[in-house]
Write a protein that holds these residues in place. Structure first.
Motif, PDB file in Angstrom:
ATOM      1  N   LEU A   3      -1.544   6.665   2.854  1.00  0.00           N
ATOM      2  CA  LEU A   3      -2.330   5.557   2.661  1.00  0.00           C
ATOM      3  C   LEU A   3      -4.083   6.232   2.384  1.00  0.00           C
ATOM      4  O   LEU A   3      -4.736   5.424   1.758  1.00  0.00           O
ATOM      5  CB  LEU A   3      -2.510   5.151   4.188  1.00  0.00           C
ATOM      6  CG  LEU A   3      -1.475   4.146   4.443  1.00  0.00           C
ATOM      7  CD1 LEU A   3      -1.259   3.785   5.688  1.00  0.00           C
ATOM      8  CD2 LEU A   3      -1.069   2.945   3.518  1.00  0.00           C
ATOM      9  N   ARG A   4      -4.307   7.569   2.765  1.00  0.00           N
ATOM     10  CA  ARG A   4      -5.478   7.968   2.486  1.00  0.00           C
ATOM     11  C   ARG A   4      -5.488   8.633   0.823  1.00  0.00           C
ATOM     12  O   ARG A   4      -6.475   9.053   0.405  1.00  0.00           O
ATOM     13  CB  ARG A   4      -5.895   9.104   3.169  1.00  0.00           C
ATOM     14  CG  ARG A   4      -6.256   8.499   4.579  1.00  0.00           C
ATOM     15  CD  ARG A   4      -6.892   9.518   5.368  1.00  0.00           C
ATOM     16  NE  ARG A   4      -6.035  10.411   5.946  1.00  0.00           N
ATOM     17  CZ  ARG A   4      -5.178  10.609   6.892  1.00  0.00           C
ATOM     18  NH1 ARG A   4      -4.938   9.331   7.692  1.00  0.00           N
ATOM     19  NH2 ARG A   4      -4.207  11.596   7.227  1.00  0.00           N
ATOM     20  N   GLY A   5      -4.375   8.457   0.032  1.00  0.00           N
ATOM     21  CA  GLY A   5      -4.255   8.733  -1.244  1.00  0.00           C
ATOM     22  C   GLY A   5      -3.751  10.205  -1.542  1.00  0.00           C
ATOM     23  O   GLY A   5      -3.932  10.512  -2.842  1.00  0.00           O
ATOM     24  N   GLU A   6      -3.073  10.867  -0.672  1.00  0.00           N
ATOM     25  CA  GLU A   6      -2.759  12.231  -0.863  1.00  0.00           C
ATOM     26  C   GLU A   6      -1.274  12.141  -1.406  1.00  0.00           C
ATOM     27  O   GLU A   6      -0.927  12.971  -2.369  1.00  0.00           O
ATOM     28  CB  GLU A   6      -2.491  13.058   0.315  1.00  0.00           C
ATOM     29  CG  GLU A   6      -2.175  14.414   0.034  1.00  0.00           C
ATOM     30  CD  GLU A   6      -2.334  15.385   1.647  1.00  0.00           C
ATOM     31  OE1 GLU A   6      -1.680  16.402   1.623  1.00  0.00           O
ATOM     32  OE2 GLU A   6      -2.932  14.834   2.440  1.00  0.00           O
TER      33      GLU A   6
ATOM     34  N   GLY B  19       0.108   8.187   6.927  1.00  0.00           N
ATOM     35  CA  GLY B  19      -1.506   7.985   6.924  1.00  0.00           C
ATOM     36  C   GLY B  19      -1.918   8.857   5.690  1.00  0.00           C
ATOM     37  O   GLY B  19      -2.920   8.507   5.203  1.00  0.00           O
ATOM     38  N   ARG B  20      -1.480   9.997   5.625  1.00  0.00           N
ATOM     39  CA  ARG B  20      -1.956  10.673   4.328  1.00  0.00           C
ATOM     40  C   ARG B  20      -1.634   9.959   3.011  1.00  0.00           C
ATOM     41  O   ARG B  20      -2.452  10.100   2.185  1.00  0.00           O
ATOM     42  CB  ARG B  20      -1.015  12.093   4.234  1.00  0.00           C
ATOM     43  CG  ARG B  20      -1.356  13.120   5.491  1.00  0.00           C
ATOM     44  CD  ARG B  20      -0.596  14.177   5.685  1.00  0.00           C
ATOM     45  NE  ARG B  20      -0.548  15.120   4.697  1.00  0.00           N
ATOM     46  CZ  ARG B  20       0.052  16.147   4.370  1.00  0.00           C
ATOM     47  NH1 ARG B  20       0.808  16.384   5.399  1.00  0.00           N
ATOM     48  NH2 ARG B  20       0.063  17.106   3.299  1.00  0.00           N
TER      49      ARG B  20
ATOM     50  N   ARG C 214       0.748  -1.131   0.034  1.00  0.00           N
ATOM     51  CA  ARG C 214       0.121  -0.040  -0.012  1.00  0.00           C
ATOM     52  C   ARG C 214       0.876   1.418  -0.035  1.00  0.00           C
ATOM     53  O   ARG C 214       0.183   2.313  -0.326  1.00  0.00           O
ATOM     54  CB  ARG C 214      -0.776   0.011   1.219  1.00  0.00           C
ATOM     55  CG  ARG C 214      -1.894  -1.226   1.197  1.00  0.00           C
ATOM     56  CD  ARG C 214      -2.761  -1.252   2.563  1.00  0.00           C
ATOM     57  NE  ARG C 214      -3.346  -0.064   2.747  1.00  0.00           N
ATOM     58  CZ  ARG C 214      -4.016   0.399   3.834  1.00  0.00           C
ATOM     59  NH1 ARG C 214      -3.835  -0.418   5.010  1.00  0.00           N
ATOM     60  NH2 ARG C 214      -4.779   1.389   4.081  1.00  0.00           N
TER      61      ARG C 214
ATOM     62  N   THR D 232       2.601  11.967  10.518  1.00  0.00           N
ATOM     63  CA  THR D 232       1.595  12.066   9.590  1.00  0.00           C
ATOM     64  C   THR D 232       1.570  11.620   8.221  1.00  0.00           C
ATOM     65  O   THR D 232       0.599  11.222   7.755  1.00  0.00           O
ATOM     66  CB  THR D 232       0.636  13.318   9.904  1.00  0.00           C
ATOM     67  OG1 THR D 232       1.394  14.377   9.213  1.00  0.00           O
ATOM     68  CG2 THR D 232       0.366  13.620  11.311  1.00  0.00           C
TER      69      THR D 232
END
Length: 316
Positions: A239-242, A236-237, A142, A233
């Motif tokens: 992983l959220r697609g940023e 995590g960003r 991922r 952070t």
């Protein structure tokens, strides 16, 4: 000229899980075995399930009773020498056009050092044999991560973060994202070195004085490149697609989140070299070697990523 078709597999440390995950891959991909050259000790090669693969013995064992025999979970200097010899054979074969790339099974750095190996890892070995300036990167799960530094003490990291190093790492992250299927300009997030990316100089000045100015200069070539972002952070960003890829500035900053998220899927990719080398993103796992408990997924991903990188170079 047509690119050579065979991809080389090196055995890794014979006492680790490398030999069994290679055997598992061959058992599950019999139709692809003819495009593979497996390099290792002869007593192991004779046990492999795929006879269509090219088998290259590197310990001179020609008879059924002679030569090196590994004991799973019991590393040795003799085994480390086999691992090193396999690396040498693969690197030489790629350099002369015999193989199109290498997928390396895990080695023990500590045991290699006892055997006289002069490098801190496999990445540095292939850079020495092939030339180029390596970048250690990871993909297959991922997250996509490129490391600016890796096998050096933490106290030395800040001094290594030159504009030239950052430019090389950002370019590698972009290359990895494109080879992994990202269309257009990759969005690349860069970790800060200090907590909160330095908090404007309050918690460290490296971001303000060195890293961000270097990133600003690179943005014309890489429009999707961030400035330094807080390391706690940014993953995590991603992983959220940023972000399509993340540049981490030192080994554990990138690999702690990557191995938490993608341990069984991630692939180690050496970029910046004239040839392709990938590896599963796990170690020798001596504690479970020989039990059939090791997951072959990272190795299978390493094969797939190697082929994608080779194809991307051929198209280019």
């Amino acid at each position: 000229m047509t690119a050579p078709q065979k991809l080389a597999f090196t055995c890794g440390d014979p006492a680790g899980v490398g030999p069994e995950i290679i055997a598992a891959w061959l058992a599950h991909h019999p139709a692809e075995a003819r495009d593979i050259a497996v390099i290792g000790h002869a007593s192991w090669l004779r046990t492999l399930p795929a006879r269509d693969a090219q088998l290259i013995a590197i310990d001179g064992d020609a008879g059924p009773a002679g030569g090196f025999v590994a004991a799973p979970g019991q590393p040795s200097v003799a085994g480390a020498r086999i691992a090193q010899a396999a690396l040498e054979r693969a690197a030489a074969g790629v350099a002369r056009g015999e193989f199109c790339g290498v997928v390396t099974a895990p080695v023990s750095k500590a045991w290699l050092q006892k055997a006289g190996y002069a490098f801190p890892g496999q990445t540095e070995f292939f850079a020495a044999r092939w030339g180029g300036e390596p970048v250690m990167a990871f993909c297959g799960g991922r997250l996509r991560v490129a490391l600016a530094t890796w096998h050096i003490p933490l106290r030395d990291v800040a001094a290594r973060l030159t504009p030239a190093l950052l430019a090389r790492t950002v370019a590698a992250a972009a290359q990895l994202a494109r080879a992994d299927g990202v269309a257009g300009e990759p969005r690349i997030g860069v970790c800060g070195l200090n907590p909160h990316a330095g908090e404007g100089g309050m918690l460290g000045t490296e971001e303000r004085d060195v890293i961000d100015p270097a990133l600003d200069a690179l943005r014309a070539a890489h429009p999707g490149l961030s400035r330094c972002e807080p390391g706690d952070t940014i993953f995590g960003r991603a992983l959220r697609g940023e972000f399509d890829a993340v540049v981490a500035l030192y080994h554990d900053q990138g690999l702690a989140p990557l191995k938490t998220i993608d341990f069984d899927e991630a692939v180690n990719v050496t970029l910046g070299l004239p040839h392709v080398r990938t590896s599963p993103d796990h170690g020798t796992a001596f504690g479970i070697a020989g039990r059939g408990a090791a997951s072959p997924r990272s190795f299978a991903n390493a094969v797939n990523v190697a082929r994608r990188l080779i194809n991307a170079r051929t198209v280019r």
